[in-house]
Design an enzyme around this catalytic site. Structure first.
Site, PDB file in Angstrom:
ATOM      1  N   SER A   1       0.796  -1.223   0.000  1.00 41.98           N
ATOM      2  CA  SER A   1       0.000   0.000   0.000  1.00 41.98           C
ATOM      3  C   SER A   1       0.830   1.274   0.000  1.00 41.98           C
ATOM      4  CB  SER A   1      -0.977  -0.010   1.176  1.00 41.98           C
ATOM      5  OG  SER A   1      -0.325  -0.347   2.377  1.00 41.98           O
TER       6      SER A   1
ATOM      7  N   HIS B   1      -5.117  -3.438  -2.633  1.00 39.50           N
ATOM      8  CA  HIS B   1      -4.699  -2.544  -3.713  1.00 39.50           C
ATOM      9  C   HIS B   1      -4.492  -3.277  -5.038  1.00 39.50           C
ATOM     10  CE1 HIS B   1      -4.338   1.142  -1.464  1.00 39.50           C
ATOM     11  NE2 HIS B   1      -3.866   0.415  -0.460  1.00 39.50           N
TER      12      HIS B   1
ATOM     13  N   LYS C   1     -11.839   0.353  -1.877  1.00 44.88           N
ATOM     14  CA  LYS C   1     -10.849   1.069  -2.681  1.00 44.88           C
ATOM     15  C   LYS C   1     -11.305   1.134  -4.137  1.00 44.88           C
ATOM     16  CE  LYS C   1      -7.624   0.827   0.967  1.00 44.88           C
ATOM     17  NZ  LYS C   1      -6.653   0.056   1.719  1.00 44.88           N
TER      18      LYS C   1
HETATM   19  C1  LIG Z   1      -6.842  -0.304   3.100  1.00 45.81           C
HETATM   20  C2  LIG Z   1      -6.258  -1.638   3.371  1.00 45.81           C
HETATM   21  C3  LIG Z   1      -6.924  -2.534   4.226  1.00 45.81           C
HETATM   22  C4  LIG Z   1      -8.157  -2.159   4.993  1.00 45.81           C
HETATM   23  O1  LIG Z   1      -9.287  -2.083   4.205  1.00 45.81           O
HETATM   24  P1  LIG Z   1     -10.543  -1.239   4.749  1.00 45.81           P
HETATM   25  O2  LIG Z   1     -11.688  -1.754   3.959  1.00 45.81           O
HETATM   26  O3  LIG Z   1     -10.240   0.200   4.504  1.00 45.81           O
HETATM   27  O4  LIG Z   1     -10.663  -1.535   6.217  1.00 45.81           O
HETATM   28  C5  LIG Z   1      -6.378  -3.785   4.390  1.00 45.81           C
HETATM   29  N1  LIG Z   1      -5.237  -4.139   3.780  1.00 45.81           N
HETATM   30  C6  LIG Z   1      -4.560  -3.298   2.979  1.00 45.81           C
HETATM   31  C7  LIG Z   1      -3.316  -3.765   2.312  1.00 45.81           C
HETATM   32  C8  LIG Z   1      -5.053  -2.013   2.749  1.00 45.81           C
HETATM   33  O5  LIG Z   1      -4.367  -1.190   1.962  1.00 45.81           O
END
Ligand SMILES: *Cc1c(COP(=O)(O)O)cnc(C)c1O
Length: 303
Positions: free
Chosen positions: A96, A124, A154
């Site tokens: 990330s 991601h 995302k």
């Molecule tokens: C954003 C993210 C999460 C968490 O996801 P949410 O739905 O925002 O709680 C988990 N793992 C990674 C690698 C992320 O980038």
């Protein structure tokens, strides 16, 4: 709607079943803490997301962090643990804060050689690599990776998380995962939005094509202003160094109408503060040119 979404996600990830959680964070915490216990050893990339780290802590398993994407180091650590002991290898698919892709093919080989479960967090990677299907698809390992986890928040633009795996694992989570069991489910509107987004991703290939073109264009632009950009993913870390300089650049961008978030410790190691730029399918070339031009000015003003 939940059943529809879970069926679609399983199809999308090429697994038997999927289970929707309220967030990606809860999916990681609830999956790892259900699957691992104090008799298990978890091998975790040192740059894994905080929700993986928290899941590991909650599980009470022994955790061995390996240097970022370092397959040799991982192998050394695996060798030190009893062959028959229960093991889990867990990694972000696309990291990330760095935007690089985990060597999932090599991790898979090691997982079979050393009798470990393999889990990938595609927060991601879904909607970006592997034709949008994520890291396992990128490596052609959808049937091989034991657990594919992700978020609906995302690329899919809704809210929620999910785990895709075989029926045994999913049925087990339904019965054992505390963040799944003890929290009220998402609203139908969130699920409907995620389902609709998934349909767009599957049916309109132009979205991914535009994204990939923008990723390539952004990389070229950054390289032309002397910033080495080698990633194939939409995340571009611009290493600045100190917190102060990073904030200065971030504010400069903000005043020019650009969101370039300042990422600082503890999210990244001390001295590696950075601006994190993310390109989407909705951007155009003029905007990307403008970002690179402005970034160049902001960095030059530091000196
Ligand atoms: C954003 C993210 C999460 C968490 O996801 P949410 O739905 O925002 O709680 C988990 N793992 C990674 C690698 C992320 O980038």
């Amino acid at each position: 709607l939940f059943t529809d979404l879970e069926r679609e996600l399983a199809k999308f990830k090429n697994t038997e079943k999927a289970l929707v959680f309220n967030t990606g964070y809860m999916a990681n915490v609830g999956t790892i803490s259900a699957i691992a216990d104090k008799n298990m050893t978890i091998f975790s990339d040192e740059l894994n997301h905080a929700s993986i780290i928290d899941g590991c802590r909650l599980s009470k398993a022994t955790v061995k962090a390996y240097s970022h994407c370092d397959v040799e180091k991982l192998k050394c650590l695996l060798k030190q643990v009893d062959r028959n002991a229960r093991k889990l290898i867990v990694t972000d698919g696309v990291f990330s804060m760095d935007g690089d892709i985990a060597p999932l093919d090599k991790l898979y080989e090691l997982s079979r050689e050393y009798n470990a479960l393999l889990m990938v967090d595609d927060a991601h990677a879904t909607g970006t690599i592997g034709n949008g299907h994520g890291t396992a698809a990128y490596y052609g390992l959808e049937k091989e990776v034991d657990i594919q986890l992700g978020t609906l928040s995302k690329s899919l633009g809704s809210v929620g998380g999910y785990v895709a795996a075989n029926s045994t694992i999913i049925d087990y989570l339904v019965n054992m995962s505390r963040s799944f069991i003890f929290s009220t489910a998402l609203s139908p509107a969130d699920i409907g939005a995620a389902l609709a987004a998934l349909h767009v991703l599957e049916s309109d290939t132009s979205v991914l094509r535009r994204l990939q073109n923008n990723v390539n264009y952004m990389a070229d632009c950054l390289n032309s202003i002397g910033i080495c950009a080698t990633n194939d993913t939409p995340i571009f870390p611009i290493l600045i160094g100190s917190n102060e300089d990073t904030l200065t650049v971030s504010n400069y961008l903000y005043n020019a109408g650009i969101i370039g978030t300042a990422i600082r410790p503890p999210t990244v190691p001390v001295g590696e503060s950075r601006i994190r730029l993310t390109v989407t399918a909705a951007h155009n070339k003029e905007q990307i040119d403008y970002v690179c031009r402005t970034l160049d000015k902001a960095i030059k003003e530091l000196n």
